[in-house]
Motif scaffolding. Structure first.
Motif, short mmCIF file in Angstrom:
data_model
loop_
_atom_site.label_atom_id
_atom_site.label_comp_id
_atom_site.label_asym_id
_atom_site.label_seq_id
_atom_site.Cartn_x
_atom_site.Cartn_y
_atom_site.Cartn_z
N SER A 1 -28.34 -37.65 -18.40
CA SER A 1 -28.17 -38.44 -19.61
C SER A 1 -26.73 -38.33 -20.14
CB SER A 1 -29.17 -38.01 -20.68
OG SER A 1 -28.93 -36.69 -21.08
N SER A 2 -26.12 -37.14 -20.02
CA SER A 2 -24.72 -37.02 -20.45
C SER A 2 -23.80 -37.80 -19.52
CB SER A 2 -24.31 -35.56 -20.56
OG SER A 2 -24.31 -34.96 -19.30
N LEU A 3 -24.10 -37.82 -18.22
CA LEU A 3 -23.32 -38.62 -17.28
C LEU A 3 -23.45 -40.11 -17.59
CD1 LEU A 3 -23.82 -36.85 -13.83
CD2 LEU A 3 -21.70 -37.08 -15.12
N ALA A 4 -24.65 -40.52 -17.92
CA ALA A 4 -24.85 -41.93 -18.27
C ALA A 4 -24.09 -42.29 -19.54
CB ALA A 4 -26.34 -42.20 -18.45
N ALA A 5 -24.04 -41.38 -20.50
CA ALA A 5 -23.29 -41.63 -21.73
C ALA A 5 -21.79 -41.72 -21.44
CB ALA A 5 -23.58 -40.53 -22.74
N ILE A 6 -21.29 -40.85 -20.57
CA ILE A 6 -19.86 -40.89 -20.19
C ILE A 6 -19.55 -42.20 -19.46
CG2 ILE A 6 -18.13 -39.80 -18.69
CD1 ILE A 6 -19.44 -37.11 -19.37
N GLU A 7 -20.45 -42.59 -18.57
CA GLU A 7 -20.25 -43.85 -17.84
C GLU A 7 -20.21 -45.04 -18.79
OE1 GLU A 7 -22.17 -46.18 -14.00
OE2 GLU A 7 -23.38 -44.74 -15.11
N GLN A 8 -21.07 -45.05 -19.79
CA GLN A 8 -21.06 -46.12 -20.79
C GLN A 8 -19.74 -46.14 -21.55
OE1 GLN A 8 -23.13 -48.63 -21.42
NE2 GLN A 8 -24.44 -48.00 -19.73
N GLN A 9 -19.24 -44.97 -21.91
CA GLN A 9 -17.97 -44.90 -22.64
C GLN A 9 -16.82 -45.40 -21.78
OE1 GLN A 9 -17.59 -40.85 -23.90
NE2 GLN A 9 -19.08 -41.06 -25.58
N LEU A 10 -16.84 -45.05 -20.49
CA LEU A 10 -15.78 -45.52 -19.59
C LEU A 10 -15.84 -47.03 -19.42
CD1 LEU A 10 -15.76 -42.75 -16.81
CD2 LEU A 10 -14.01 -43.20 -18.55
N LEU A 11 -17.04 -47.57 -19.31
CA LEU A 11 -17.18 -49.02 -19.19
C LEU A 11 -16.69 -49.73 -20.45
CD1 LEU A 11 -20.63 -49.39 -17.38
CD2 LEU A 11 -18.37 -49.90 -16.46
N LEU A 12 -16.96 -49.17 -21.61
CA LEU A 12 -16.49 -49.76 -22.86
C LEU A 12 -14.97 -49.70 -22.95
CD1 LEU A 12 -19.10 -48.48 -25.49
CD2 LEU A 12 -18.71 -50.83 -24.75
N ARG A 13 -14.37 -48.62 -22.48
CA ARG A 13 -12.90 -48.52 -22.50
C ARG A 13 -12.26 -49.55 -21.58
NH1 ARG A 13 -11.71 -42.03 -22.41
NH2 ARG A 13 -12.57 -41.63 -24.48
N GLU A 14 -12.84 -49.75 -20.42
CA GLU A 14 -12.31 -50.74 -19.48
C GLU A 14 -12.41 -52.14 -20.07
OE1 GLU A 14 -13.68 -50.63 -15.46
OE2 GLU A 14 -13.33 -48.49 -15.30
N GLU A 15 -13.54 -52.42 -20.73
CA GLU A 15 -13.71 -53.73 -21.33
C GLU A 15 -12.69 -53.96 -22.45
OE1 GLU A 15 -17.71 -54.38 -22.62
OE2 GLU A 15 -18.51 -54.24 -20.59
N THR A 16 -12.45 -52.94 -23.24
CA THR A 16 -11.49 -53.09 -24.33
C THR A 16 -10.06 -53.22 -23.79
OG1 THR A 16 -11.38 -50.70 -24.60
CG2 THR A 16 -12.86 -51.91 -26.06
N LYS A 17 -9.72 -52.60 -22.66
CA LYS A 17 -8.41 -52.71 -22.06
C LYS A 17 -8.20 -54.12 -21.51
CE LYS A 17 -7.48 -47.97 -20.71
NZ LYS A 17 -7.29 -47.06 -19.59
N GLU A 18 -9.23 -54.70 -20.93
CA GLU A 18 -9.15 -56.03 -20.34
C GLU A 18 -8.98 -57.09 -21.42
OE1 GLU A 18 -12.55 -56.58 -17.91
OE2 GLU A 18 -11.87 -55.15 -16.40
N GLN A 19 -9.47 -56.86 -22.58
CA GLN A 19 -9.39 -57.89 -23.63
C GLN A 19 -8.04 -57.81 -24.24
OE1 GLN A 19 -12.57 -57.07 -26.31
NE2 GLN A 19 -14.09 -57.89 -24.93
#
Length: 177
Positions: A159-177
């Motif tokens: 569950s902590s790995l899934a939370a980290i993965e979600q945070q990384l995906l959100l950071r990538e999305e914000t960088k792309e925008q």
């Protein structure tokens, strides 16, 4: 000499007196009406129609107990035995349920084992074998608890790995925008 004889005579007579023995027979004959009251009716004086077993039941030898256990858990063939042992059915029933349920529900197996241990006055060799079975069941219970703790830790890590993965995906999305 006579003093010694008198001392011995005095000692024996005092022992007879202290022990409550009487030197004379003063028993009175029993009254006939009391005898009639104490005797039960003729129906209960009849012998029991059930034949008594020829031999008293005895506990099985340890080798026989181990053979029953091996037979119930599979892989061992029993030689036919016409003897009936004390506690045989209880042991066979326990081994049957223990072999089927030990890995799934060791707590139930342990409670049945404790009941079986208290049900009879087992000889020392069988008592030792049951103690060894208790140790095996305790090891199984501890292994199950450790497995549950490990599974809980793994779930927490996932569950902590899934939370980290979600945070990384959100950071990538914000960088792309």
């Amino acid at each position: 000499m006579s003093a010694r004889l008198m001392a011995i005579l005095w000692l024996t007579s005092s022992l007879v007196f202290l022990s409550g023995c009487e030197l004379t027979n003063t028993q009175t004959p029993a009254k006939p009406e009391l005898i009639a009251q104490t005797q039960p009716d003729n129906k209960s004086n009849q012998p029991n129609p059930k034949p008594r077993p020829k031999l008293d039941l005895m506990y099985p030898p340890a080798a026989q107990v181990i053979a029953w256990h091996a037979h119930q858990c599979g892989g061992f063939k029993l030689t036919p035995d016409n003897k009936t042992y004390l506690g045989e059915q209880a042991l066979k029933a326990f081994f049957n349920t223990a072999c089927a349920n030990l890995s799934r529900d060791p707590d139930t197996v342990m409670s049945q084992l404790l009941k079986l241990d208290q049900a009879y006055y087992w000889p020392d060799d069988i008592k030792h074998y049951l103690w060894l079975q208790k140790q095996q069941v305790l090891m199984q219970i501890n292994a199950k608890k450790q497995q549950q703790a490990l599974n809980a830790e793994m779930q927490k890590t996932l569950s902590s790995l899934a939370a980290i993965e979600q945070q990384l995906l959100l950071r990538e999305e914000t960088k792309e925008q």
